[in-house]
Design a protein around this motif. Structure first.
Motif, PDB file in Angstrom:
ATOM      1  N   TYR A 189      -2.050  21.208   3.956  1.00 38.67           N
ATOM      2  CA  TYR A 189      -2.720  22.333   4.523  1.00 38.67           C
ATOM      3  C   TYR A 189      -1.546  23.499   4.692  1.00 38.67           C
ATOM      4  O   TYR A 189      -2.109  24.720   5.140  1.00 38.67           O
ATOM      5  N   LEU A 246      -7.632  10.233   4.656  1.00 35.71           N
ATOM      6  CA  LEU A 246      -6.616   9.432   4.727  1.00 35.71           C
ATOM      7  C   LEU A 246      -6.711   8.172   3.917  1.00 35.71           C
ATOM      8  O   LEU A 246      -8.095   7.559   4.137  1.00 35.71           O
ATOM      9  N   LEU A 298       0.668  -1.136   0.016  1.00 32.44           N
ATOM     10  CA  LEU A 298      -0.060  -0.045   0.021  1.00 32.44           C
ATOM     11  C   LEU A 298       0.920   1.330  -0.015  1.00 32.44           C
ATOM     12  O   LEU A 298       2.004   1.377   0.348  1.00 32.44           O
ATOM     13  N   GLN A 299       0.219   2.261  -0.467  1.00 34.98           N
ATOM     14  CA  GLN A 299       0.758   3.559  -0.276  1.00 34.98           C
ATOM     15  C   GLN A 299      -0.244   4.504   0.479  1.00 34.98           C
ATOM     16  O   GLN A 299      -1.401   4.106   0.384  1.00 34.98           O
ATOM     17  N   VAL A 300       0.299   5.399   1.133  1.00 36.79           N
ATOM     18  CA  VAL A 300      -0.681   6.262   1.961  1.00 36.79           C
ATOM     19  C   VAL A 300      -0.722   7.584   1.425  1.00 36.79           C
ATOM     20  O   VAL A 300       0.258   8.298   1.207  1.00 36.79           O
ATOM     21  N   ARG A 301      -2.223   8.008   1.331  1.00 38.32           N
ATOM     22  CA  ARG A 301      -1.938   9.437   0.779  1.00 38.32           C
ATOM     23  C   ARG A 301      -2.905  10.231   1.601  1.00 38.32           C
ATOM     24  O   ARG A 301      -4.041   9.614   2.213  1.00 38.32           O
ATOM     25  N   TYR A 302      -2.881  11.683   1.860  1.00 37.53           N
ATOM     26  CA  TYR A 302      -3.836  12.405   2.478  1.00 37.53           C
ATOM     27  C   TYR A 302      -4.274  13.431   1.530  1.00 37.53           C
ATOM     28  O   TYR A 302      -3.448  14.153   0.918  1.00 37.53           O
ATOM     29  N   GLU A 316       2.285  10.428   8.064  1.00 41.47           N
ATOM     30  CA  GLU A 316       0.958  10.786   7.584  1.00 41.47           C
ATOM     31  C   GLU A 316       0.690  12.288   7.802  1.00 41.47           C
ATOM     32  O   GLU A 316       0.131  13.119   7.293  1.00 41.47           O
ATOM     33  N   ARG A 362      -6.904  16.738   1.327  1.00 45.75           N
ATOM     34  CA  ARG A 362      -7.494  17.763   2.209  1.00 45.75           C
ATOM     35  C   ARG A 362      -9.031  17.951   1.920  1.00 45.75           C
ATOM     36  O   ARG A 362      -9.133  17.773   0.348  1.00 45.75           O
ATOM     37  N   ASP A 393       4.237  12.428  -2.774  1.00 45.22           N
ATOM     38  CA  ASP A 393       3.320  12.920  -1.923  1.00 45.22           C
ATOM     39  C   ASP A 393       2.789  11.788  -1.143  1.00 45.22           C
ATOM     40  O   ASP A 393       1.421  11.805  -0.811  1.00 45.22           O
ATOM     41  N   ARG A 394       3.421  10.597  -0.930  1.00 47.61           N
ATOM     42  CA  ARG A 394       2.785   9.568  -0.360  1.00 47.61           C
ATOM     43  C   ARG A 394       3.817   8.672   0.510  1.00 47.61           C
ATOM     44  O   ARG A 394       4.931   8.952   0.232  1.00 47.61           O
ATOM     45  N   LEU A 395       3.120   8.139   1.428  1.00 49.10           N
ATOM     46  CA  LEU A 395       4.048   6.944   2.424  1.00 49.10           C
ATOM     47  C   LEU A 395       3.954   5.684   1.623  1.00 49.10           C
ATOM     48  O   LEU A 395       2.974   5.402   1.346  1.00 49.10           O
ATOM     49  N   VAL A 396       5.080   5.404   1.496  1.00 45.91           N
ATOM     50  CA  VAL A 396       5.223   4.079   0.758  1.00 45.91           C
ATOM     51  C   VAL A 396       5.585   3.128   1.931  1.00 45.91           C
ATOM     52  O   VAL A 396       6.415   2.957   2.541  1.00 45.91           O
ATOM     53  N   LEU A 441       2.292  14.527   5.533  1.00 46.20           N
ATOM     54  CA  LEU A 441       1.642  14.789   4.502  1.00 46.20           C
ATOM     55  C   LEU A 441       0.458  15.540   4.571  1.00 46.20           C
ATOM     56  O   LEU A 441      -0.119  16.671   3.725  1.00 46.20           O
ATOM     57  N   ALA A 442      -0.291  15.670   5.852  1.00 46.68           N
ATOM     58  CA  ALA A 442      -1.167  16.481   6.146  1.00 46.68           C
ATOM     59  C   ALA A 442      -0.776  17.899   6.357  1.00 46.68           C
ATOM     60  O   ALA A 442      -1.616  18.841   5.848  1.00 46.68           O
TER      61      ALA A 442
END
Lengths: 618, 232
Positions: free
Chosen positions: B216, A103, A33-37, B208, A39, B74-77, B211-212
């Motif tokens: 913002y 998220l 997985l990749q995690v993205r935020y 995370e 807004r 822009d992502r957490l891998v 990224l937030a």
């Protein structure tokens, strides 16, 4: 090492279809997985195609729009969109918008393909016939859903009503047969540990034991059918039905991740049909005893559960459930007339409260009254109507519509009156209103004729509406009454919860969510002299009359539908869990998305209450 | 925070140490250039990292576990997400065991720091270090490198706590006690609550949050790396 991502693994295994993956496979998913935020307000994806990834909402809320910008789905925690998940006829192009800070987990398309190839249970979720989350989500567009009460949307797991009955293979034939007859089952699963090794049916006992004169102390493994066909619990009901029809099976063991989950029988399908409202209503009229009617009303919880599962709107569920009560009431009156003879003077049996409004759910009490023709003479006819009302109210009570705690029932002498008597009552309530009396009698401002001389009821209705229409003093009292229940919303839009007691940390969806809207609509309807009784109908009708703004009425209708559907789903869950349905819901049982919508709904009610108070109480 | 003054001319200092240093894990680490301060933040790689330690003093306390994962673009891998237990050379004080839940028996099974440090340095190569209250991770790494290799540790640093302080200052908001804690900061951005005090979970949590925080930032133009790294 990726097993260390246990927090994410646990999230996945709590959500469909990842919960279909076997342990080793699901343990490997987090590392993919990749995690993205995103807004609030941002577009998903911000680059590339939506088909590059499968998106899983971890927190927040996302709306999916089609090419014409039409809303296709509202997604919350645990919902999927993007690659494979959004493939629907006529909707090739999608775009997501984060409605809240969100998220989101991204699974690359190639990995989705690989998982689908290796894990058939997983891939089934994405197949067109399987439906998919998006299609379910779209059904909240407010169309009447009761028509597709169906096998297409129901998973087998949701049809299995009881825990599996099983015996070990070394149990004797006699012991197995005893268990079957004790448990009243026509088939039984033979298991070793949690592994299914065979099944035995009534027919097997007949053909392989009794007809052959076999020694019943032999082990059951001797006569069982080994390696029976099975289906997984997440398959859809129509598949099971086809499978059973094709192979002429009457019993089909159902597994959940390889473990025995229950037995699906041909009867389960028949039962599903018998809980359809049409069947219930038609069988009501075949009953000659109160017990028969009670057995039918006993199926209402199942009916409610089916309707909720089929995503019917709360308003249509209310109509369907109320139709059954109406039929039972009419049948009781017919039976009473058979028993006590034809009525000496014409009468109208009138339902009040939620039955009148066609808003009943699984848990309702009875509110009703009897209007007799003015030719009524208490000395000559009193006994007859007393007996009739007693028979019907007792019958309703036996059917689970318990006696009204406020005694607002035809069996109470006061509420069994000739038309002139009722006119006197309403005249008094409307011309000399008292707050306390109004609180009790406001159920009598929602009336619907169920049986008998409709004209009697019509005369009463015209009389009272003529008196209430534009009657500022009376309406001010009703408005005061309508403000007695407030939505459970604090100053900062936080929920105000019940603290302590049996319902600690919950709010009362009925009194703080639904009743305030019903009360508002009643004031509008009486002010406008509207004939509508159902709350949705009332709001629809008064919006054009100027009693309330179009926007306000529309918002209230949405709010009512949303709160009512939450209550129905809550009750369906309780029924399924074998609990008695109630109105108390904990905010913890709501998704983030539902919480925020519920707050919106409560805000609407709060605003409309303050508008009402400005109008009548200043 | 005296350490941050070294960060001026970070790249020159790296070159200088690379020339000076004998072969070994730290030199390998220094051979890859740091990400350029002037690039768009999405072009840089970050290593979100967290240590569980026996205390807060790098000079006397020890690292018990490390968790890390890469932020790329822009992502957490999560593919290289790693959690390693490190064997301490002293008994674990009870006060810290209560917090991180790592017990002596478990720690005894773990690898010694001299085996784990090269793994961490390899993961950090060419990236910026990203942590919540990054001074702790930085100081412990610096201390470990000096002890084991005799040379200091250098790295561009992104501190989500410092970024959060900036947010408060920009909005002219008073910071109250507890406001800057990781869980509290995450809640402000609508991020889910995680169980605290597992090094990997905390590293992901910081990633995370980062990224937030970037999402913002009020400016329309995407920030450059130098806008995000710690400067004072």
């Amino acid at each position: 090492m990726e097993i260390e991502l246990i927090e994410i693994r646990d999230f996945l295994s709590a959500h469909h279809p990842f919960n279909q993956l076997p342990e080793p496979a699901i343990n490997q998913v987090p590392a993919l997985l990749q995690v993205r935020y995103f807004r609030r307000g941002s577009i998903i994806p911000d680059a590339g195609s939506i088909d590059d990834y499968l998106y899983l909402v971890r927190s927040g809320a996302v709306e999916i729009h089609g090419t014409q910008d039409e809303l296709l789905a509202r997604l919350g925690e645990g919902d999927l969109f993007g690659y494979r998940a959004s493939h629907m006829e006529g909707h090739a192009e999608f775009q997501g918008t984060a409605m809240e800070d969100s998220l989101v987990y991204l699974l690359p398309a190639a990995e989705v393909d690989r998982l689908c190839k290796e894990q058939p249970q997983f891939s089934y979720f994405f197949e067109p016939a399987g439906g998919g989350r998006l299609r379910d989500a779209i059904s909240n567009t407010g169309e009447d859903g009761s028509s597709h009460l169906g096998l297409m949307t129901t998973q087998i797991g949701d049809m299995i009503s009881r825990a599996p009955i099983s015996m070990p293979p070394d149990a004797s034939i006699r012991d197995t047969a005893t268990v079957m007859s004790d448990e009243r089952v026509s088939s039984i699963m033979i298991t070793e540990g949690e592994q299914l090794v065979g099944i035995v049916t009534d027919r097997d006992l007949r053909r392989r034991v009794v007809a052959k004169g076999l020694d019943t102390s032999l082990p059951i493994s001797h006569i069982m059918t080994t390696d029976p066909h099975t289906l997984e619990a997440n398959n859809y009901a129509f598949e099971a039905m086809l499978h059973m029809a094709r192979n002429n099976f009457h019993h089909l063991p159902i597994l959940r991740q390889g473990k025995v989950a229950g037995m699906l029988t041909a009867t389960d399908f028949a039962e599903r049909h018998t809980t359809s409202a049409v069947y219930l209503v038609s069988s009501v009229y075949k009953q000659h005893e109160v017990q028969g009617l009670a057995a039918i009303s006993g199926r209402i919880p199942q009916l409610l559960q089916n309707l909720a599962a089929a995503d019917a709107t709360a308003n249509s569920i209310g109509h369907v459930i109320t139709a059954v009560v109406d039929a039972i009431t009419v049948r009781l009156l017919q039976l009473a007339e058979e028993r006590f003879g034809p009525p000496p003077v014409p009468y109208a049996w009138v339902a009040a409260g939620s039955q009148a409004r066609s808003e009943q759910t699984a848990k309702s009490d009875q509110d009703n009254c009897l209007v007799m023709d003015d030719a009524y003479d208490s000395r000559a006819h009193g006994e007859y109507f007393k007996a009739l009302a007693g028979f019907v109210c007792d019958g309703l009570n036996a059917c689970g519509y318990i006696y009204c705690p406020g005694e607002m029932m035809a069996v109470t002498d006061k509420w069994r009156q000739p038309l002139a008597g009722w006119k006197r009552y309403f005249n008094h309530w409307i011309e000399q209103p008292e707050p306390k009396a109004l609180m009790l009698t406001c159920v009598f401002f929602d009336l619907r004729c169920i049986h008998g001389e409709k004209n009697l009821f019509r005369q009463l209705r015209e009389y009272l509406l003529a008196k209430t229409r534009g009657n500022q003093i009376f309406l001010a009292y009703m408005a005061g009454n309508a403000l007695s229940f407030k939505p459970p919303l604090g100053f900062f839009r936080n929920f105000v919860l019940i603290s302590g007691g049996e319902h600690d940390h919950t709010f009362d969806l009925k009194h703080n969510g639904i009743v305030p809207i019903v009360d508002l609509a009643r004031v509008y309807a009486l002010a406008a002299g509207s004939h509508a009784i159902n709350t949705q109908d009332r709001l629809k009708e008064v919006a054009s009359g100027g009693e309330v703004s179009h926007g306000g009425a529309h918002d209230l209708r949405d709010a009512l539908e949303f709160v009512s559907s939450l209550r129905i789903r809550h009750q369906a869950r309780q029924i399924k869990a074998g609990e008695a349905p109630n109105h108390y819901m904990s905010p913890d049982d709501l998704s983030h998305f539902e919480r925020s919508h519920l707050k919106d709904a409560f805000s609407v009610v709060r605003t409309m209450q303050s508008v009402l108070s400005q109008r009548y109480l200043r | 925070m005296s350490i941050w003054k070294y960060l001026f001319n970070l790249e020159e200092r790296r070159n200088w140490w690379t020339r000076k240093m004998p072969d070994g894990p730290l030199r390998d680490y220094y051979e890859t250039p740091f990400p350029d301060r002037d690039i768009d933040w999405r072009q840089a790689d970050y290593l979100a990292i967290d240590f569980e330690t026996t205390g807060l003093e790098a000079s006397q306390d020890q690292i018990l576990s490390v968790g890390y994962a890469t932020v790329r673009g822009d992502r957490l891998v999560l593919g290289d997400a790693t959690h390693i237990l490190i064997r301490p050379t002293v008994d674990i004080p009870e006060a810290s065991a209560v917090v991180h839940g790592i017990l002596d028996d478990e720690a005894a099974e773990a690898q010694p720091l001299e085996e784990v440090l090269p793994v961490i340095l390899r993961a950090l190569k060419g990236k910026a270090l990203l942590a919540h209250h990054a001074a702790i991770e930085y100081e412990f790494l610096n201390h470990a490198c000096r002890n084991l290799y005799g040379y200091p540790f250098l790295c561009p640093v992104v501190d989500t706590l410092a970024l959060e302080v900036r947010q408060f200052r920009m909005r002219d908001q008073a910071i109250r006690s507890g406001d800057l804690r990781l869980a509290k900061a995450r809640a402000r951005y609508g991020l889910p609550r995680y169980p605290a005090h597992n090094a990997l979970t905390d590293a992901l949590a910081a990633g995370e949050l980062f990224l937030a925080q970037v999402a913002y930032r009020s400016s329309r133009k995407p920030p450059r790396l130098k806008d995000l790294i710690v400067v004072s």
